[in-house]
Each structure stands twice: as structure tokens, then as C-alpha cells.
Design a protein around this motif. Structure first.
Motif, PDB file in Angstrom:
ATOM      1  N   ARG A 130     -34.034  69.608 -17.341  1.00 41.96           N
ATOM      2  CA  ARG A 130     -33.469  68.789 -16.267  1.00 41.96           C
ATOM      3  C   ARG A 130     -33.576  67.301 -16.596  1.00 41.96           C
ATOM      4  O   ARG A 130     -32.632  66.536 -16.383  1.00 41.96           O
ATOM      5  CB  ARG A 130     -34.190  69.093 -14.956  1.00 41.96           C
ATOM      6  N   GLY A 134     -30.411  64.988 -17.274  1.00 44.11           N
ATOM      7  CA  GLY A 134     -30.259  63.832 -16.395  1.00 44.11           C
ATOM      8  C   GLY A 134     -30.146  62.540 -17.172  1.00 44.11           C
ATOM      9  O   GLY A 134     -29.323  61.681 -16.851  1.00 44.11           O
ATOM     10  N   ALA A 135     -30.968  62.405 -18.214  1.00 40.21           N
ATOM     11  CA  ALA A 135     -30.885  61.209 -19.056  1.00 40.21           C
ATOM     12  C   ALA A 135     -29.565  61.153 -19.809  1.00 40.21           C
ATOM     13  O   ALA A 135     -28.964  60.087 -19.968  1.00 40.21           O
ATOM     14  CB  ALA A 135     -32.061  61.186 -20.028  1.00 40.21           C
ATOM     15  N   ARG A 137     -26.664  62.310 -18.893  1.00 40.42           N
ATOM     16  CA  ARG A 137     -25.534  62.018 -18.012  1.00 40.42           C
ATOM     17  C   ARG A 137     -25.664  60.694 -17.277  1.00 40.42           C
ATOM     18  O   ARG A 137     -24.816  60.355 -16.455  1.00 40.42           O
ATOM     19  CB  ARG A 137     -25.394  63.158 -16.990  1.00 40.42           C
ATOM     20  N   SER A 138     -26.694  59.943 -17.535  1.00 37.83           N
ATOM     21  CA  SER A 138     -26.946  58.706 -16.807  1.00 37.83           C
ATOM     22  C   SER A 138     -26.010  57.594 -17.268  1.00 37.83           C
ATOM     23  O   SER A 138     -25.540  57.595 -18.414  1.00 37.83           O
ATOM     24  CB  SER A 138     -28.397  58.270 -16.999  1.00 37.83           C
ATOM     25  N   PRO A 139     -25.735  56.614 -16.392  1.00 37.41           N
ATOM     26  CA  PRO A 139     -24.921  55.466 -16.809  1.00 37.41           C
ATOM     27  C   PRO A 139     -25.548  54.691 -17.967  1.00 37.41           C
ATOM     28  O   PRO A 139     -24.835  54.130 -18.801  1.00 37.41           O
ATOM     29  CB  PRO A 139     -24.852  54.616 -15.530  1.00 37.41           C
ATOM     30  N   ALA A 140     -26.890  54.653 -17.998  1.00 41.18           N
ATOM     31  CA  ALA A 140     -27.551  53.939 -19.093  1.00 41.18           C
ATOM     32  C   ALA A 140     -27.238  54.575 -20.439  1.00 41.18           C
ATOM     33  O   ALA A 140     -27.053  53.872 -21.446  1.00 41.18           O
ATOM     34  CB  ALA A 140     -29.059  53.921 -18.854  1.00 41.18           C
ATOM     35  N   ALA A 141     -27.174  55.904 -20.494  1.00 40.05           N
ATOM     36  CA  ALA A 141     -26.854  56.588 -21.745  1.00 40.05           C
ATOM     37  C   ALA A 141     -25.416  56.301 -22.176  1.00 40.05           C
ATOM     38  O   ALA A 141     -25.138  56.103 -23.362  1.00 40.05           O
ATOM     39  CB  ALA A 141     -27.068  58.089 -21.586  1.00 40.05           C
ATOM     40  N   ARG A 142     -24.504  56.264 -21.220  1.00 43.57           N
ATOM     41  CA  ARG A 142     -23.106  55.941 -21.540  1.00 43.57           C
ATOM     42  C   ARG A 142     -23.000  54.526 -22.094  1.00 43.57           C
ATOM     43  O   ARG A 142     -22.251  54.266 -23.036  1.00 43.57           O
ATOM     44  CB  ARG A 142     -22.226  56.091 -20.308  1.00 43.57           C
ATOM     45  N   PRO A 202     -22.961  61.490 -23.715  1.00 42.62           N
ATOM     46  CA  PRO A 202     -22.425  61.048 -22.418  1.00 42.62           C
ATOM     47  C   PRO A 202     -20.986  60.562 -22.511  1.00 42.62           C
ATOM     48  O   PRO A 202     -20.265  60.561 -21.522  1.00 42.62           O
ATOM     49  CB  PRO A 202     -23.374  59.919 -22.010  1.00 42.62           C
TER      50      PRO A 202
END
Length: 342
Positions: A130, A134-135, A137-142, A202
Motif C-alpha cells: 500500500r 501510494g508513493a 501514484r503520488s503527485p510528487a512521484a509524477r 507514475p
């Protein structure tokens, strides 16, 4: 000799040689070699878990990842690490290896895919998955793998570090030196991931941006290499105090660092560029083949539809001696050939 380095540091006294560079002289706190050992152990456990379950996992991927871990341990755990506190050329070799060689090998091992496949789906493994998803799919990863992020990071790690005096400040402490090495590794992973990774990401970088990214990094290495080779005074004062008994001119050592930046640093990028262009060509070929097959299938269906509209489907359509259809069939009900359709 840089005896004023703040922190637990082992600094060599013998002149550099191949044997001394590869000698197992660990630093008092071998942080990065320990990280390399931890990564190799975790990856091996995951691969063995899949193999014991009868599930497939690539041996080539495993070898690539373990080679990357081995290089990480050697370049930060052998005598190279100590000489990196004295010689600009050795430190540049460390940086280029940590940014341009180790990350692609780790990424080719597809550790993200292995994590998703080998982690148990219950208990602590469920929580781990999880957190990982979550990491991912995060905006920070994108944002982290976006070309607008990775290209400036690559420029800062070379031009910004050496041409602003930041390197001279950071390299005088153990924390700064090791912190730079960790930053080189992380930036290298961020830069290489959009270019060659087969793991879930991502966002997927287009082939156009991959080529632009690679060319931009090649120019950064070329600029830094030229600056270091053409500057006859030490750019980094920290590397200007080489032990006299070593008989190494700091200006020549700096020039050697520039040559490394322009050659050793460019070679991995050239390989990545060739692979990227090859993948781009194969992708376009597959798409063209698929579209042609779809067009042919649609044309066959259309011709079949026209045949069903013919007044007499039990008799073949009369043809003239030249192969043309009889005029008795209306033009709109005559089957079309693929060449006519095209």
C-alpha cells in the motif's frame, strides 16, 4: 594533504595505484557499502522467493541489479573512497559511476516489479504494498520523473556544484562528502528511470522527451569537461592541496577529471540514446503493422457487406476477359480491392 576534513574519515598516505584504489580500505562509517549490501540482500531474497514458488523471474535482471550493488559498494567502500578526498579525478570518477553506471544497472533489474510480485499480500507485506503504490501514484512521484525536473537536477549536480563553489564547502566534511554521494545516486536514478525503466511508473515519458533529455545531459557533460580541461587553475580549492610526495599537479588532475566527464560520462548516455532510438523505431513499426491489419480487416468486412447486397449471391459475378466486373452490378455494390481502397 586534506587533514582538516571534519568527521570520521580515512585518508590514504600512499600514492594512488590500481592496487591501492581497489584495496578494501573501508571508511570508519561505511554507510553506502552497507546500503549496497542491504539492497543486494533484499533483492536476492525476493528473487529466491519467486523461484521457490515456481514463478519466473529473469536471471539477467538479477545479475544487472547485483552488479550495480557491487559497483556501489566498491566505488564507495574500497580505497577509491579515500582517494576521492584527495584527487578531483577520483572524486569525478565516483560521481560519474554513481550517476551514470550504477543507476541504469539497478533500474534494469526492475526492483519495483520484483517488489510487487514477491511481497506477501498479507500482514506487513500488505502495508508495504500500500505504501509503495501510494508513493508511486503520488503527485510528487509524477513530478520527480518529469523532464522539467530531471534535466535541471542533472545540471545542478555538475555545473551548479563545481562552478558555484558549493563543492568546496561540502567536501570539507564527512557529512557533506557522503551526502553528495547519496545525492548523486538518487539523482542518477531519477534521471535514468524515465529513459530505460520497465517498472510501473507514475507517468511515461514520450520518446521525444527521452531523446531531448539524453542530448541535454550530453551537453552538460561536454560543457563541464571543457571547463575543467581549459582552466589551468584549480576550480575547487579543496583539491589543490595534493600531497607533494605523490608528484601530481592539481591542474593536470583537474584536466583528467574533465576528460572523464566528457568521455566516461558520455558513454552511458550514448548507449541509452541508441537503445531509446531503437525502441522508438520498433514501437512505430508495431503500430504501423497493427494499423495495417485493422485496415485490412475493415476492408474485408466492407467487401463482404457489398457482396451480401448483390442481387444474386449464389452466382459468381460475371467478369470480362480483362478481369473487370460486369456492368450488371451497381458500382456501389462491387467489392473493393485493398489497393483501390488505399
Amino acid at each position: 594533504m586534506n587533514a582538516d576534513i571534519d568527521g570520521p574519515v580515512w585518508v590514504p598516505t600512499l600514492p594512488p595505484s590500481f592496487e591501492q584504489l581497489l584495496a578494501p580500505n573501508l571508511q570508519p562509517i561505511p554507510l553506502l557499502p552497507a546500503i549496497a549490501l542491504l539492497l543486494a540482500t533484499a533483492y536476492t531474497i525476493g528473487a529466491i522467493r519467486l523461484w521457490m514458488q515456481g514463478r519466473r523471474w529473469s536471471v539477467i535482471r538479477t545479475i544487472c541489479f547485483l552488479i550495480g550493488c557491487t559497483l556501489l559498494a566498491v566505488v564507495t567502500g574500497a580505497g577509491i573512497e579515500g582517494y576521492g578526498y584527495e584527487l578531483f579525478s577520483v572524486f569525478m570518477f565516483q560521481q560519474l559511476t554513481l550517476m551514470m553506471v550504477v543507476p541504469p544497472l539497478l533500474i534494469l533489474g526492475s526492483p519495483g516489479t520484483l517488489l510487487l510480485r514477491a511481497t506477501p499480500h498479507g500482514g506487513l507485506g500488505r502495508t508495504t504494498l500500500r505504501v509503495a503504490l501510494g508513493a508511486l501514484r503520488s503527485p510528487a512521484a509524477r513530478l520527480a520523473v518529469h523532464p522539467a525536473t530531471v534535466i535541471p537536477l542533472a545540471a545542478l549536480s555538475y555545473l551548479g556544484l563545481y562552478l558555484t563553489g558549493a563543492a568546496d564547502v561540502l567536501l570539507r566534511t564527512w557529512i557533506g562528502h557522503v551526502g553528495l554521494e547519496i545525492a548523486f545516486l538518487c539523482i542518477g536514478i531519477l534521471v535514468a528511470t524515465p529513459l530505460i525503466s520497465a517498472d510501473p511508473l507514475p507517468r511515461r515519458t514520450s520518446f521525444v522527451f527521452r531523446v531531448v533529455d539524453t542530448f541535454a545531459e550530453m551537453q552538460i557533460h561536454a560543457i563541464l569537461g571543457l571547463v575543467l580541461m581549459l582552466t589551468h587553475t584549480p576550480i575547487i580549492p579543496f583539491f589543490a592541496t595534493i600531497p607533494e610526495s605523490w608528484n601530481i599537479d592539481p591542474a593536470i588532475d583537474q584536466s583528467a577529471a574533465g576528460i572523464l566527464a566528457w568521455t566516461y560520462g558520455e558513454l552511458p548516455l550514448l548507449i541509452i540514446l541508441i537503445v531509446t532510438l531503437s525502441r522508438w523505431e520498433r514501437r512505430d513499426t508495431r503500430q504501423a503493422t497493427t494499423m495495417q491489419a485493422l485496415n485490412d480487416a475493415e476492408l474485408d468486412e466492407y467487401n463482404e457487406y457489398l457482396r451480401r447486397l448483390s442481387p444474386d449471391t449464389t452466382q459468381p459475378t460475371p467478369t470480362h476477359s480483362d478481369g473487370a466486373s460486369s456492368a450488371s452490378a451497381p458500382p456501389e455494390a462491387r467489392p473493393h480491392s485493398k489497393a483501390q481502397h488505399e
